[in-house]
Every structure is written in structure tokens, then in C-alpha cells.
Design a protein around this motif. Structure first.
Motif, PDB file in Angstrom:
ATOM      1  N   ARG A  78       0.833  -1.211   0.000  1.00 11.56           N
ATOM      2  CA  ARG A  78       0.000   0.000   0.000  1.00 11.56           C
ATOM      3  C   ARG A  78       0.867   1.261   0.000  1.00 11.56           C
ATOM      4  O   ARG A  78       0.623   2.208  -0.746  1.00 11.56           O
ATOM      5  CB  ARG A  78      -0.929   0.002   1.196  1.00 11.56           C
ATOM      6  N   GLU A  79       1.924   1.261   0.809  1.00 13.26           N
ATOM      7  CA  GLU A  79       2.831   2.408   0.866  1.00 13.26           C
ATOM      8  C   GLU A  79       3.543   2.599  -0.476  1.00 13.26           C
ATOM      9  O   GLU A  79       3.706   3.717  -0.952  1.00 13.26           O
ATOM     10  CB  GLU A  79       3.847   2.231   1.995  1.00 13.26           C
ATOM     11  N   ARG A  80       3.955   1.503  -1.086  1.00  5.79           N
ATOM     12  CA  ARG A  80       4.606   1.555  -2.399  1.00  5.79           C
ATOM     13  C   ARG A  80       3.642   2.129  -3.435  1.00  5.79           C
ATOM     14  O   ARG A  80       4.026   2.960  -4.266  1.00  5.79           O
ATOM     15  CB  ARG A  80       5.072   0.151  -2.806  1.00  5.79           C
ATOM     16  N   PHE A  81       2.385   1.706  -3.394  1.00  2.00           N
ATOM     17  CA  PHE A  81       1.385   2.211  -4.325  1.00  2.00           C
ATOM     18  C   PHE A  81       1.197   3.717  -4.147  1.00  2.00           C
ATOM     19  O   PHE A  81       1.120   4.464  -5.126  1.00  2.00           O
ATOM     20  CB  PHE A  81       0.054   1.479  -4.116  1.00  2.00           C
ATOM     21  N   GLU A  82       1.144   4.178  -2.904  1.00  2.15           N
ATOM     22  CA  GLU A  82       0.989   5.608  -2.640  1.00  2.15           C
ATOM     23  C   GLU A  82       2.206   6.390  -3.133  1.00  2.15           C
ATOM     24  O   GLU A  82       2.074   7.497  -3.664  1.00  2.15           O
ATOM     25  CB  GLU A  82       0.755   5.852  -1.157  1.00  2.15           C
ATOM     26  N   GLU A  83       3.397   5.822  -2.951  1.00  3.15           N
ATOM     27  CA  GLU A  83       4.617   6.475  -3.431  1.00  3.15           C
ATOM     28  C   GLU A  83       4.609   6.566  -4.960  1.00  3.15           C
ATOM     29  O   GLU A  83       4.976   7.600  -5.529  1.00  3.15           O
ATOM     30  CB  GLU A  83       5.835   5.697  -2.946  1.00  3.15           C
ATOM     31  N   LEU A  84       4.182   5.501  -5.617  1.00  2.00           N
ATOM     32  CA  LEU A  84       4.066   5.520  -7.076  1.00  2.00           C
ATOM     33  C   LEU A  84       3.089   6.602  -7.524  1.00  2.00           C
ATOM     34  O   LEU A  84       3.356   7.341  -8.480  1.00  2.00           O
ATOM     35  CB  LEU A  84       3.590   4.162  -7.602  1.00  2.00           C
ATOM     36  N   ASN A  85       1.985   6.701  -6.828  1.00  5.48           N
ATOM     37  CA  ASN A  85       0.960   7.679  -7.175  1.00  5.48           C
ATOM     38  C   ASN A  85       1.477   9.107  -7.000  1.00  5.48           C
ATOM     39  O   ASN A  85       1.221   9.976  -7.845  1.00  5.48           O
ATOM     40  CB  ASN A  85      -0.287   7.440  -6.328  1.00  5.48           C
ATOM     41  N   ARG A  86       2.201   9.363  -5.912  1.00  2.00           N
ATOM     42  CA  ARG A  86       2.757  10.702  -5.688  1.00  2.00           C
ATOM     43  C   ARG A  86       3.767  11.060  -6.783  1.00  2.00           C
ATOM     44  O   ARG A  86       3.763  12.186  -7.296  1.00  2.00           O
ATOM     45  CB  ARG A  86       3.423  10.783  -4.313  1.00  2.00           C
ATOM     46  N   SER A  87       4.622  10.116  -7.142  1.00  2.00           N
ATOM     47  CA  SER A  87       5.619  10.387  -8.178  1.00  2.00           C
ATOM     48  C   SER A  87       4.965  10.602  -9.534  1.00  2.00           C
ATOM     49  O   SER A  87       5.359  11.482 -10.298  1.00  2.00           O
ATOM     50  CB  SER A  87       6.631   9.242  -8.257  1.00  2.00           C
ATOM     51  N   ARG A  88       3.959   9.818  -9.824  1.00  2.00           N
ATOM     52  CA  ARG A  88       3.234   9.984 -11.092  1.00  2.00           C
ATOM     53  C   ARG A  88       2.590  11.363 -11.154  1.00  2.00           C
ATOM     54  O   ARG A  88       2.706  12.072 -12.156  1.00  2.00           O
ATOM     55  CB  ARG A  88       2.162   8.911 -11.220  1.00  2.00           C
ATOM     56  N   ALA A  89       1.946  11.780 -10.070  1.00  3.21           N
ATOM     57  CA  ALA A  89       1.292  13.090 -10.047  1.00  3.21           C
ATOM     58  C   ALA A  89       2.314  14.217 -10.208  1.00  3.21           C
ATOM     59  O   ALA A  89       2.074  15.171 -10.952  1.00  3.21           O
ATOM     60  CB  ALA A  89       0.514  13.257  -8.746  1.00  3.21           C
TER      61      ALA A  89
END
Length: 112
Positions: A78-89
């Protein structure tokens, strides 16, 4: 027009060898560019053809592995997914020319 200006800034960074060690600043719009590229597993050599489409494609490829619906109860995923989402944004905002807005994490939302 914005894409051309961003592409010129990216070409300047690549030519100067600016990505790799210290955080770089993509024409004032994308601090921590190298961090976001690393999170999304994009090589610095992809800067020349970096676009929102490339960022989205790579995000979807990586997000399938750690999406909370695929791995329920896995806090690390879940934390990895959130990090991916922040970087994508951040990269999408940089490429679009809009001011960078960091999405808040779940912990920040719960504290607010």
C-alpha cells in the motif's frame, strides 16, 4: 507550446548530466526529478522522450503489482502504491506545466 519548453529544459538537463546525484530542478517545476524517475523505475535516458503517456504507462505497469485491491492487508504494498501515485502526479504536473501539488498520504489525511 508548454511541451516544447519542457522538452527543451529536459534536453538541457540531459546535456549537462544533471540527473543522477543531487536533486535537479526541471525548469523550476519539478524538484526531485531523479527521485520520481527512480520510484517509477524510469532510466534518466528516458528524459528525452518523457511524456505523460510514458509516465502513465509505467505507473500502470508497476501499480498492478502493489495495488491494495490485489494485495489486501499488505501495508508495504500500500505504501509503495501511494509512493508511485505521488511520483506519477508530480511528473505529470511537471510535464503539463502546472504548479506541482503533492497529493497527501493517508496518514496526512487522518491527522488533518
Amino acid at each position: 507550446m508548454k511541451r516544447v519548453a519542457c522538452a527543451a529544459a529536459i534536453a538541457a538537463i540531459v546535456a549537462s548530466g544533471g540527473v543522477g546525484g543531487a536533486p535537479t530542478n526541471l525548469d523550476g517545476r519539478c524538484p526531485r526529478l531523479d527521485f520520481h524517475l527512480r520510484v517509477l523505475e524510469l532510466a534518466p535516458t528516458t528524459l528525452a522522450r518523457l511524456s505523460q503517456k510514458v509516465v502513465d504507462r509505467q505507473f500502470r505497469r508497476l501499480a498492478r503489482r502493489c495495488h491494495p485491491d490485489v494485495r489486501p492487508g499488505d501495508a508495504a504494498a500500500r505504501e509503495r502504491f501511494e509512493e508511485l501515485n505521488r511520483s506519477r502526479a508530480s511528473l505529470r504536473n511537471c510535464l503539463s506545466g502546472r504548479p506541482r501539488i503533492e497529493p497527501r498520504s493517508n496518514q496526512q489525511r487522518q491527522q488533518a
